[in-house]
Scaffold this active site. Structure first.
Site, PDB file in Angstrom:
ATOM      1  N   LYS A   1       0.954  -1.232   0.048  1.00  0.00           N
ATOM      2  CA  LYS A   1      -0.038  -0.015   0.072  1.00  0.00           C
ATOM      3  C   LYS A   1       0.853   1.347   0.012  1.00  0.00           C
ATOM      4  O   LYS A   1       0.624   2.227  -0.840  1.00  0.00           O
ATOM      5  CB  LYS A   1      -0.835  -0.092   1.177  1.00  0.00           C
ATOM      6  CG  LYS A   1      -1.772  -1.172   1.227  1.00  0.00           C
ATOM      7  CD  LYS A   1      -2.965  -0.988   2.140  1.00  0.00           C
ATOM      8  CE  LYS A   1      -2.444  -1.141   3.626  1.00  0.00           C
ATOM      9  NZ  LYS A   1      -1.661  -2.671   3.920  1.00  0.00           N
ATOM     10  N   THR A   2       1.837   1.307   0.783  1.00  0.00           N
ATOM     11  CA  THR A   2       2.696   2.534   0.923  1.00  0.00           C
ATOM     12  C   THR A   2       3.405   2.625  -0.317  1.00  0.00           C
ATOM     13  O   THR A   2       3.657   3.639  -0.979  1.00  0.00           O
ATOM     14  CB  THR A   2       3.767   2.434   2.079  1.00  0.00           C
ATOM     15  OG1 THR A   2       3.250   2.100   3.130  1.00  0.00           O
ATOM     16  CG2 THR A   2       4.454   3.579   2.219  1.00  0.00           C
TER      17      THR A   2
ATOM     18  N   ASP B   1      -2.064   6.633   6.043  1.00  0.00           N
ATOM     19  CA  ASP B   1      -1.646   5.125   6.615  1.00  0.00           C
ATOM     20  C   ASP B   1      -2.770   5.001   7.775  1.00  0.00           C
ATOM     21  O   ASP B   1      -2.998   5.691   8.532  1.00  0.00           O
ATOM     22  CB  ASP B   1      -0.275   4.546   6.904  1.00  0.00           C
ATOM     23  CG  ASP B   1      -0.156   3.283   6.764  1.00  0.00           C
ATOM     24  OD1 ASP B   1      -1.315   2.551   6.147  1.00  0.00           O
ATOM     25  OD2 ASP B   1       0.698   2.883   6.966  1.00  0.00           O
TER      26      ASP B   1
ATOM     27  N   THR C   1      -6.559  -1.740   6.914  1.00  0.00           N
ATOM     28  CA  THR C   1      -6.093  -3.168   6.647  1.00  0.00           C
ATOM     29  C   THR C   1      -7.608  -3.762   6.370  1.00  0.00           C
ATOM     30  O   THR C   1      -7.722  -4.735   5.723  1.00  0.00           O
ATOM     31  CB  THR C   1      -5.623  -3.774   7.980  1.00  0.00           C
ATOM     32  OG1 THR C   1      -6.508  -3.070   9.164  1.00  0.00           O
ATOM     33  CG2 THR C   1      -4.198  -3.705   8.069  1.00  0.00           C
TER      34      THR C   1
ATOM     35  N   ARG D   1       6.379  -8.045   1.886  1.00  0.00           N
ATOM     36  CA  ARG D   1       7.269  -7.769   2.880  1.00  0.00           C
ATOM     37  C   ARG D   1       7.851  -8.832   3.480  1.00  0.00           C
ATOM     38  O   ARG D   1       9.053  -8.963   4.019  1.00  0.00           O
ATOM     39  CB  ARG D   1       6.499  -6.741   3.908  1.00  0.00           C
ATOM     40  CG  ARG D   1       7.517  -6.492   5.051  1.00  0.00           C
ATOM     41  CD  ARG D   1       6.867  -5.546   5.985  1.00  0.00           C
ATOM     42  NE  ARG D   1       6.677  -4.227   5.539  1.00  0.00           N
ATOM     43  CZ  ARG D   1       5.474  -3.893   5.705  1.00  0.00           C
ATOM     44  NH1 ARG D   1       4.522  -4.168   6.287  1.00  0.00           N
ATOM     45  NH2 ARG D   1       5.529  -2.425   5.191  1.00  0.00           N
TER      46      ARG D   1
HETATM   47  P1  ADP Z   1       2.107  -1.865   3.279  1.00  0.00           P
HETATM   48  O1  ADP Z   1       2.132  -0.350   3.061  1.00  0.00           O
HETATM   49  O2  ADP Z   1       1.001  -2.421   2.537  1.00  0.00           O
HETATM   50  O3  ADP Z   1       2.330  -2.274   4.718  1.00  0.00           O
HETATM   51  P2  ADP Z   1       4.650  -1.818   1.681  1.00  0.00           P
HETATM   52  O4  ADP Z   1       4.322  -0.938   0.571  1.00  0.00           O
HETATM   53  O5  ADP Z   1       5.451  -1.057   2.783  1.00  0.00           O
HETATM   54  O6  ADP Z   1       3.492  -2.413   2.386  1.00  0.00           O
HETATM   55  O7  ADP Z   1       5.702  -3.091   1.078  1.00  0.00           O
HETATM   56  C1  ADP Z   1       6.335  -3.858   1.975  1.00  0.00           C
HETATM   57  C2  ADP Z   1       7.675  -4.127   1.223  1.00  0.00           C
HETATM   58  O8  ADP Z   1       7.247  -5.144   0.113  1.00  0.00           O
HETATM   59  C3  ADP Z   1       8.175  -2.898   0.418  1.00  0.00           C
HETATM   60  O9  ADP Z   1       9.474  -3.123   0.556  1.00  0.00           O
HETATM   61  C4  ADP Z   1       8.177  -3.233  -1.220  1.00  0.00           C
HETATM   62  O10 ADP Z   1       9.283  -3.243  -1.629  1.00  0.00           O
HETATM   63  C5  ADP Z   1       7.750  -4.609  -1.097  1.00  0.00           C
HETATM   64  N1  ADP Z   1       6.853  -4.780  -2.058  1.00  0.00           N
HETATM   65  C6  ADP Z   1       5.254  -4.728  -1.801  1.00  0.00           C
HETATM   66  N2  ADP Z   1       4.534  -4.805  -3.015  1.00  0.00           N
HETATM   67  C7  ADP Z   1       5.329  -5.180  -4.064  1.00  0.00           C
HETATM   68  C8  ADP Z   1       5.171  -5.154  -5.458  1.00  0.00           C
HETATM   69  N3  ADP Z   1       3.868  -5.249  -5.948  1.00  0.00           N
HETATM   70  N4  ADP Z   1       6.250  -5.570  -6.087  1.00  0.00           N
HETATM   71  C9  ADP Z   1       7.434  -5.592  -5.459  1.00  0.00           C
HETATM   72  N5  ADP Z   1       7.543  -5.419  -4.266  1.00  0.00           N
HETATM   73  C10 ADP Z   1       6.589  -4.946  -3.458  1.00  0.00           C
END
Ligand code: ADP
Length: 334
Positions: A64-65, A109, A158, A217
């Protein structure tokens, strides 16, 4: 409870930023979301307007981030990041909103954890690009309307179901982030291995992907643990034997279950004879917060087919008994 928790650790955030894809084309998987988003962004750019507000729903670690950063990058707009828990009073939100620049992307977030009064301020801001700043207290208090720059809100949660309907309705588009398929995780792992400068064999990538709970992640984190192991105990190359040995050492099993997952399953099977049992009772019996079990352990156990939700509570499936090497009693629910 660290290795396969989808929540990011504090120092992990630095490493994550290095592994984050920077544009939509590098973002692996989530085809539908990518396509929808790409349309929303393109049409906004064509009209020269800020795009509709975007809500992203999905578990931690699903990207998401990363997507919020990509949205800003694709728009060529600055990105401001904050989170629900950081907004305790409506004044906290007013401070953020009133300093936004035109077209800026605001990533909020855990939007469901924002304070209630701030929520109402956000409705107005999203709809009319205005905040009403309240001056004074009691009967003499007056609201002074303040125009703010048109911006794009990217909210993340979430569970979209936890958002009050009036807030949910103000988003033009909701992106539902799913768990990733094994082959998508393999692609992510190969990309990360390249960025980390390590050699990862196809079998090892497959092995790590299979234990990553559908979550990028976690895949990236397991990859780093396997790399540590390879550097200290092996020849630095990440092959299948190294991957297996490292993951065994870190107690991540073939299905990606860790200690908490197995504790939850064991309690369900042994203390409650396979259920049905309420989630909070189950959480108490493993000494965890119900929210931890509900957000972190349960969704994956349900998705892997080890636990079923029924109106009377959680029930273990035959696969759960088999996976834990136990025999169900004759009166087990399944
Ligand atoms: P969230 O905000 O949903 O908790 P993040 O965006 O922080 O998740 O993602 C966590 C990690 O996973 C990051 O380091 C990112 O590099 C990796 N990641 C997430 N989605 C992808 C994707 N679709 N392709 C490649 N890497 C991803």
């Amino acid at each position: 409870r660290d290795l396969v928790s989808p929540e990011a650790e504090v120092d992990e955030r630095v490493i994550e930023s290095a592994l984050r894809p920077k544009n939509l084309d590098d973002f692996v998987g989530q085809e539908r979301v990518r396509e929808q988003l790409s349309l929303v962004l393109r049409s906004a750019m064509r009209r020269g307007r800020a795009p509709d507000h975007v809500l992203m729903s999905g578990g931690p670690g699903l990207g998401k981030t990363t997507l919020a950063m990509i949205i800003a990058a694709e728009l060529g707009a600055p990105l401001r990041i904050t989170s629900g828990p950081a907004i305790e009073r409506s004044g906290d939100l007013a401070a953020v909103l009133s300093t936004l620049h035109e077209g800026e992307v605001l990533f909020l977030d855990e939007i469901h954890r924002m304070a209630r009064p701030a929520e109402e301020m956000l409705y107005v801001a999203m709809e009319d690009f205005r905040v009403d700043v309240v001056v004074g207290k009691g009967p003499g208090a007056t609201a002074i309307p303040l125009d703010i720059a048109p911006f794009t809100l990217v909210g993340a949660t979430t569970r979209a179901g936890m958002l009050p309907a009036p807030l949910r309705d103000r988003f033009g588009f909701t992106a539902h982030m799913d768990f990733y398929r094994p082959e998508e995780l393999e692609r992510i792992l190969n990309r990360s291995a390249g960025l980390l400068g390590v050699e990862l064999t196809r079998e090892a990538a497959e092995e790590v992907a299979g234990r990553s709970r559908g979550t990028p992640r976690i895949a990236n984190r397991l990859l780093r643990r396997v790399r540590d192991y390879a550097e200290v105990r092996g020849d630095g190359r990440l092959g299948i034997d190294t991957a297996r040995a490292a993951l065994t050492l870190y107690e991540v099993d073939e299905e990606g279950l860790d200690r908490l997952d197995r504790a939850v399953l064991r309690a369900l099977l042994k203390s409650f004879r396979g259920g049905p049992v309420g989630l909070s009772t189950l959480a108490v019996s493993v000494g965890e917060e119900p929210e931890t079990v509900e957000v972190v352990a349960e969704p994956f156990l349900v998705r892997s087919g080890f636990i079923a939700r029924t109106p009377r509570g959680r029930v273990a499936t035959p696969e759960a008994w088999t996976h834990m090497g136990l025999v169900p009693p004759p009166d087990a629910v399944y």
